[in-house]
Design a protein around this motif. Structure first.
Motif, PDB file in Angstrom:
ATOM      1  N   ALA A  96    -134.276  -3.862  96.228  1.00  0.00           N
ATOM      2  CA  ALA A  96    -132.887  -3.128  96.128  1.00  0.00           C
ATOM      3  C   ALA A  96    -131.941  -3.063  97.157  1.00  0.00           C
ATOM      4  CB  ALA A  96    -133.833  -1.556  95.887  1.00  0.00           C
ATOM      5  N   VAL A  97    -132.151  -3.105  98.607  1.00  0.00           N
ATOM      6  CA  VAL A  97    -131.572  -3.058  99.947  1.00  0.00           C
ATOM      7  C   VAL A  97    -130.526  -4.235  99.717  1.00  0.00           C
ATOM      8  CG1 VAL A  97    -130.676  -3.032 102.402  1.00  0.00           C
ATOM      9  CG2 VAL A  97    -132.784  -1.849 101.209  1.00  0.00           C
ATOM     10  N   ALA A  98    -131.135  -5.750  99.010  1.00  0.00           N
ATOM     11  CA  ALA A  98    -130.605  -6.697  99.156  1.00  0.00           C
ATOM     12  C   ALA A  98    -129.471  -6.969  97.847  1.00  0.00           C
ATOM     13  CB  ALA A  98    -131.041  -8.104  98.989  1.00  0.00           C
ATOM     14  N   MET A  99    -130.217  -5.909  97.109  1.00  0.00           N
ATOM     15  CA  MET A  99    -128.507  -6.748  95.541  1.00  0.00           C
ATOM     16  C   MET A  99    -127.916  -4.746  96.110  1.00  0.00           C
ATOM     17  SD  MET A  99    -128.401  -7.214  92.089  1.00  0.00           S
ATOM     18  CE  MET A  99    -129.148  -6.611  90.534  1.00  0.00           C
ATOM     19  N   ALA A 100    -128.083  -4.318  96.279  1.00  0.00           N
ATOM     20  CA  ALA A 100    -127.199  -2.503  96.431  1.00  0.00           C
ATOM     21  C   ALA A 100    -126.020  -3.141  97.885  1.00  0.00           C
ATOM     22  CB  ALA A 100    -127.479  -1.520  96.386  1.00  0.00           C
ATOM     23  N   GLY A 101    -126.441  -3.667  98.288  1.00  0.00           N
ATOM     24  CA  GLY A 101    -126.058  -3.739  99.789  1.00  0.00           C
ATOM     25  C   GLY A 101    -126.630  -2.717 101.104  1.00  0.00           C
ATOM     26  N   ARG A 116    -127.873  -5.729 103.561  1.00  0.00           N
ATOM     27  CA  ARG A 116    -126.853  -7.387 103.618  1.00  0.00           C
ATOM     28  C   ARG A 116    -125.442  -6.164 103.586  1.00  0.00           C
ATOM     29  NH1 ARG A 116    -123.974  -8.914  99.128  1.00  0.00           N
ATOM     30  NH2 ARG A 116    -125.332  -7.225  97.619  1.00  0.00           N
ATOM     31  N   ASN A 117    -125.192  -6.716 104.184  1.00  0.00           N
ATOM     32  CA  ASN A 117    -123.400  -6.511 104.558  1.00  0.00           C
ATOM     33  C   ASN A 117    -122.244  -7.434 104.226  1.00  0.00           C
ATOM     34  OD1 ASN A 117    -123.585  -3.919 105.456  1.00  0.00           O
ATOM     35  ND2 ASN A 117    -124.019  -4.829 107.839  1.00  0.00           N
ATOM     36  N   GLY A 118    -121.768  -6.731 103.477  1.00  0.00           N
ATOM     37  CA  GLY A 118    -120.397  -8.032 102.769  1.00  0.00           C
ATOM     38  C   GLY A 118    -120.773  -9.340 102.131  1.00  0.00           C
ATOM     39  N   ALA A 119    -121.816  -9.890 102.898  1.00  0.00           N
ATOM     40  CA  ALA A 119    -122.398 -10.980 102.515  1.00  0.00           C
ATOM     41  C   ALA A 119    -122.751 -11.183 100.895  1.00  0.00           C
ATOM     42  CB  ALA A 119    -123.469 -11.604 103.001  1.00  0.00           C
ATOM     43  N   GLY A 120    -121.966 -12.103 100.031  1.00  0.00           N
ATOM     44  CA  GLY A 120    -122.512 -11.483  98.394  1.00  0.00           C
ATOM     45  C   GLY A 120    -123.927 -12.354  98.907  1.00  0.00           C
ATOM     46  N   ILE A 121    -124.693 -12.837  97.182  1.00  0.00           N
ATOM     47  CA  ILE A 121    -125.994 -12.705  97.012  1.00  0.00           C
ATOM     48  C   ILE A 121    -126.363 -14.210  96.471  1.00  0.00           C
ATOM     49  CG2 ILE A 121    -128.300 -12.602  95.305  1.00  0.00           C
ATOM     50  CD1 ILE A 121    -127.095  -9.085  95.495  1.00  0.00           C
ATOM     51  N   LYS A 122    -126.934 -14.923  97.264  1.00  0.00           N
ATOM     52  CA  LYS A 122    -127.181 -16.424  96.953  1.00  0.00           C
ATOM     53  C   LYS A 122    -128.284 -17.048  96.296  1.00  0.00           C
ATOM     54  CE  LYS A 122    -125.603 -17.707 101.243  1.00  0.00           C
ATOM     55  NZ  LYS A 122    -126.389 -16.416 102.781  1.00  0.00           N
ATOM     56  N   PRO A 123    -127.961 -18.093  95.524  1.00  0.00           N
ATOM     57  CA  PRO A 123    -129.354 -17.061  94.367  1.00  0.00           C
ATOM     58  C   PRO A 123    -129.865 -18.796  95.383  1.00  0.00           C
ATOM     59  CG  PRO A 123    -127.231 -19.549  93.910  1.00  0.00           C
ATOM     60  CD  PRO A 123    -126.722 -18.544  94.872  1.00  0.00           C
ATOM     61  N   ARG A 144    -127.329 -11.197  89.420  1.00  0.00           N
ATOM     62  CA  ARG A 144    -126.134 -11.423  90.556  1.00  0.00           C
ATOM     63  C   ARG A 144    -125.540 -11.897  91.255  1.00  0.00           C
ATOM     64  NH1 ARG A 144    -123.250  -6.494  91.481  1.00  0.00           N
ATOM     65  NH2 ARG A 144    -121.629  -7.611  92.742  1.00  0.00           N
ATOM     66  N   SER A 145    -126.288 -13.531  91.529  1.00  0.00           N
ATOM     67  CA  SER A 145    -126.301 -14.170  92.838  1.00  0.00           C
ATOM     68  C   SER A 145    -125.092 -14.344  92.370  1.00  0.00           C
ATOM     69  CB  SER A 145    -127.546 -15.424  92.688  1.00  0.00           C
ATOM     70  OG  SER A 145    -127.432 -16.123  91.384  1.00  0.00           O
ATOM     71  N   SER A 146    -124.424 -15.896  92.867  1.00  0.00           N
ATOM     72  CA  SER A 146    -122.750 -16.835  93.139  1.00  0.00           C
ATOM     73  C   SER A 146    -123.419 -17.546  92.216  1.00  0.00           C
ATOM     74  CB  SER A 146    -123.305 -16.779  94.405  1.00  0.00           C
ATOM     75  OG  SER A 146    -123.540 -17.217  94.834  1.00  0.00           O
ATOM     76  N   GLY A 147    -124.496 -18.010  91.604  1.00  0.00           N
ATOM     77  CA  GLY A 147    -125.120 -19.814  91.124  1.00  0.00           C
ATOM     78  C   GLY A 147    -126.460 -19.472  90.172  1.00  0.00           C
ATOM     79  N   VAL A 148    -127.299 -20.214  90.196  1.00  0.00           N
ATOM     80  CA  VAL A 148    -127.711 -20.778  88.839  1.00  0.00           C
ATOM     81  C   VAL A 148    -129.179 -20.261  89.625  1.00  0.00           C
ATOM     82  CG1 VAL A 148    -128.980 -21.763  87.394  1.00  0.00           C
ATOM     83  CG2 VAL A 148    -126.352 -22.072  87.415  1.00  0.00           C
ATOM     84  N   SER A 149    -130.353 -20.077  89.630  1.00  0.00           N
ATOM     85  CA  SER A 149    -131.450 -20.001  90.061  1.00  0.00           C
ATOM     86  C   SER A 149    -132.111 -19.939  88.890  1.00  0.00           C
ATOM     87  CB  SER A 149    -131.841 -18.517  90.956  1.00  0.00           C
ATOM     88  OG  SER A 149    -131.359 -17.359  89.475  1.00  0.00           O
ATOM     89  N   HIS A 150    -133.039 -20.646  89.141  1.00  0.00           N
ATOM     90  CA  HIS A 150    -134.869 -21.151  88.758  1.00  0.00           C
ATOM     91  C   HIS A 150    -136.310 -19.836  88.845  1.00  0.00           C
ATOM     92  CE1 HIS A 150    -132.135 -23.986  87.814  1.00  0.00           C
ATOM     93  NE2 HIS A 150    -132.426 -24.172  86.428  1.00  0.00           N
ATOM     94  N   ILE A 151    -136.838 -19.336  87.788  1.00  0.00           N
ATOM     95  CA  ILE A 151    -137.681 -18.184  88.347  1.00  0.00           C
ATOM     96  C   ILE A 151    -139.188 -18.695  87.506  1.00  0.00           C
ATOM     97  CG2 ILE A 151    -138.759 -16.013  88.363  1.00  0.00           C
ATOM     98  CD1 ILE A 151    -136.179 -14.815  89.462  1.00  0.00           C
ATOM     99  N   THR A 152    -139.898 -19.343  87.961  1.00  0.00           N
ATOM    100  CA  THR A 152    -142.066 -19.811  87.116  1.00  0.00           C
ATOM    101  C   THR A 152    -142.428 -18.995  87.600  1.00  0.00           C
ATOM    102  OG1 THR A 152    -140.699 -22.121  87.409  1.00  0.00           O
ATOM    103  CG2 THR A 152    -142.879 -21.758  86.965  1.00  0.00           C
TER     104      THR A 152
END
Ligand code: UD1
Length: 430
Positions: free
Chosen positions: A253-258, A296-303, A328-336
């Motif tokens: 949640a923190v990683a998501m909201a900042g 998480r301050n400012g940095a975007g979310i990475k895939p 909300r990440s900046s690319g494509v991620s895969h969740i298995t």
């Protein structure tokens, strides 16, 4: 029926106390049926599943009292609960009770080993796949039990002198079947060796408590658990370990909201794999004296790609939440997902918020989007429902989550814990 209303956009700042683990509290409570003495559990979370199990244990003759509230800013988060099953008054766990929560099926272990018989309804629980009970049946049969399935019930009987220690290798890792076999073997004649046992921290916690009650268990936390049967078990006092799923959920949640939040009364070592994934997604995580700090301050979310696995792998119970973060990440991620089939019911709800997710077999491909937009969504199961809350925290405008009784099964005071950190989350009663 209650709903949760979230207005997204606020960062999270503050302290979130982590509760005792639901998935440890449930088997620990069930273990109280193994002794006629009192088992006292501290740090028991106040959850719908715990209340339901209290009703079930009461049906078997347990006398249960609650006290010792730990006050925090005028609110109590943890409870001390005393369980005394002087006599088992019924060895039947009826459909009406067991169908509400799958873990209540686990009473079969203590009832069978203590009383020589048990009649337990086949379980219900979350709608995440078929979740059979074949491993429980095969394992208990290896200890000498005679088992029949009749009219939706499992009827189990022990041999005249009690269950008999044996070697049993689980064909598949199962947390519940490991709990049950471990409990059943504590009072069996001779030694039981369980191979391919679950290594989850909750299994270790149960073994620790059983040993405090006089059991002789070794190897917990590894794939081979050895249980030397003893004649009887006594009472004990045990503190339920922190909830690693709640910990991981708030970290996401923190990683998501900042923001910058301390998760208190928890341990990073309970969820290394998940924390590593959150770190790779762009959050900073450090250990404090009493818990974990996540920033998480400012940095975007990475895939980040993840694959769920039994412990110490990425927990299936955090899969939905991580997918929420990845939307909300900046690319494509895969969740298995490898543990449960059909554990992707949150996908279509996340899509209502604007997420781009496509499914192919057991893998979800998540294409991150730059904005989510609030919408009405429906909770479908316990962990899926909280992924919608996480997404809602970062969505523009209002997200209304219905069917929140799923959340109440496993998250203690969710809206209060988030609100105190600045989120706009409230419960709406109709
Ligand atoms: C526990 C957790 C749950 C978590 C799961 C996996 C509790 C109360 N619940 O559930 O939150 O998602 O572990 O970490 O602790 N299986 C069989 N036959 C059986 C038993 C299980 O095939 O007899 C299968 C299941 O369908 C599933 C896999 O084994 O595919 C793992 O399930 P299991 O570890 O048993 O989950 P639970 O103990 O029910």
């Amino acid at each position: 029926m209650d709903r949760i209303r979230i207005v997204g956009g606020n960062e999270l700042h503050g302290v979130i106390p982590i509760s005792g683990a639901k998935n440890a509290a449930l088997p620990l409570m069930i273990a109280s049926l193994l002794t006629d003495d009192t088992l006292t559990l501290e740090n028991v979370p106040h959850l719908a599943d715990v209340e339901q199990l209290i009703r079930i244990l009461g049906n078997h003759g347990a006398d249960i009292s609650v006290n010792g509230r730990r006050e925090r800013q005028g609110e109590s988060y943890a409870r001390t609960v005393h369980f005394t099953s002087r006599n088992i008054v019924s060895t039947t766990a009826p459909y009406e009770l067991v169908s509400k929560m799958r873990a209540s099926f686990w009473v079969i272990g203590p009832l069978l080993t203590r009383e020589g018989k048990a009649r337990v309804s086949l379980p219900g629980g979350c709608a995440i796949g078929t979740r059979p009970v074949d491993l429980f049946i095969e394992g208990l049969a290896a200890l000498g039990a005679n088992i029949e399935i009749d009219g939706g019930y499992v009827n189990a009987t022990a041999p005249a002198g009690g269950l008999i220690g044996a070697r049993y290798v689980f064909p598949k890792v199962s947390v519940g079947a490991t709990h049950v076999l471990m409990m059943a073997a504590t009072l069996a004649n001779g030694t039981t060796v369980l191979g391919n046992a679950a290594r989850e921290p909750e299994v270790v916690d149960l073994a620790k408590c059983l040993n405090a009650m006089g059991a002789k268990i070794s190897g917990q936390g590894t794939s081979t658990v050895t249980i030397e049967g003893v004649r009887s078990l006594s009472g004990a006092r045990h503190r339920v370990l922190p909830d690693r799923i709640e910990t991981g959920t708030y970290a996401m949640a923190v990683a998501m909201a900042g923001g910058d939040v301390i998760l208190e009364d928890t341990e990073a070592s309970l969820l290394d794999t998940a924390l590593e994934a959150i770190r790779r997604a762009g959050a900073q995580i450090s250990e404090t004296n009493s818990g974990i700090r996540i920033v998480r301050n400012g940095a975007g979310i990475k895939p980040v790609d993840i694959v769920t696995d039994p412990f110490p792998g990425f927990p299936t119970d955090l899969q939905a939440q991580f997918m929420g973060l990845m939307t909300r990440s900046s690319g494509v991620s895969h969740i298995t997902e490898t543990i449960f089939e059909n554990r992707f019911m949150h996908v279509q709800e996340l899509a209502r918020l604007g997420a781009k997710i496509s499914l192919s077999g057991q893998t979800a491909k998540v294409e991150g989007v730059s904005r989510l937009k609030g919408a009405p969504v429906m909770a479908t199961d316990l962990r899926a429902s909280v992924s919608l809350v996480i997404a809602g925290l970062a969505a523009e405008g209002e997200t209304m989550v219905s069917r929140v009784y799923h959340l109440d099964r496993g998250f203690e005071r969710l809206e209060e814990k988030l609100t105190r950190c600045g989120a706009h989350v409230e419960r709406v009663s109709d």
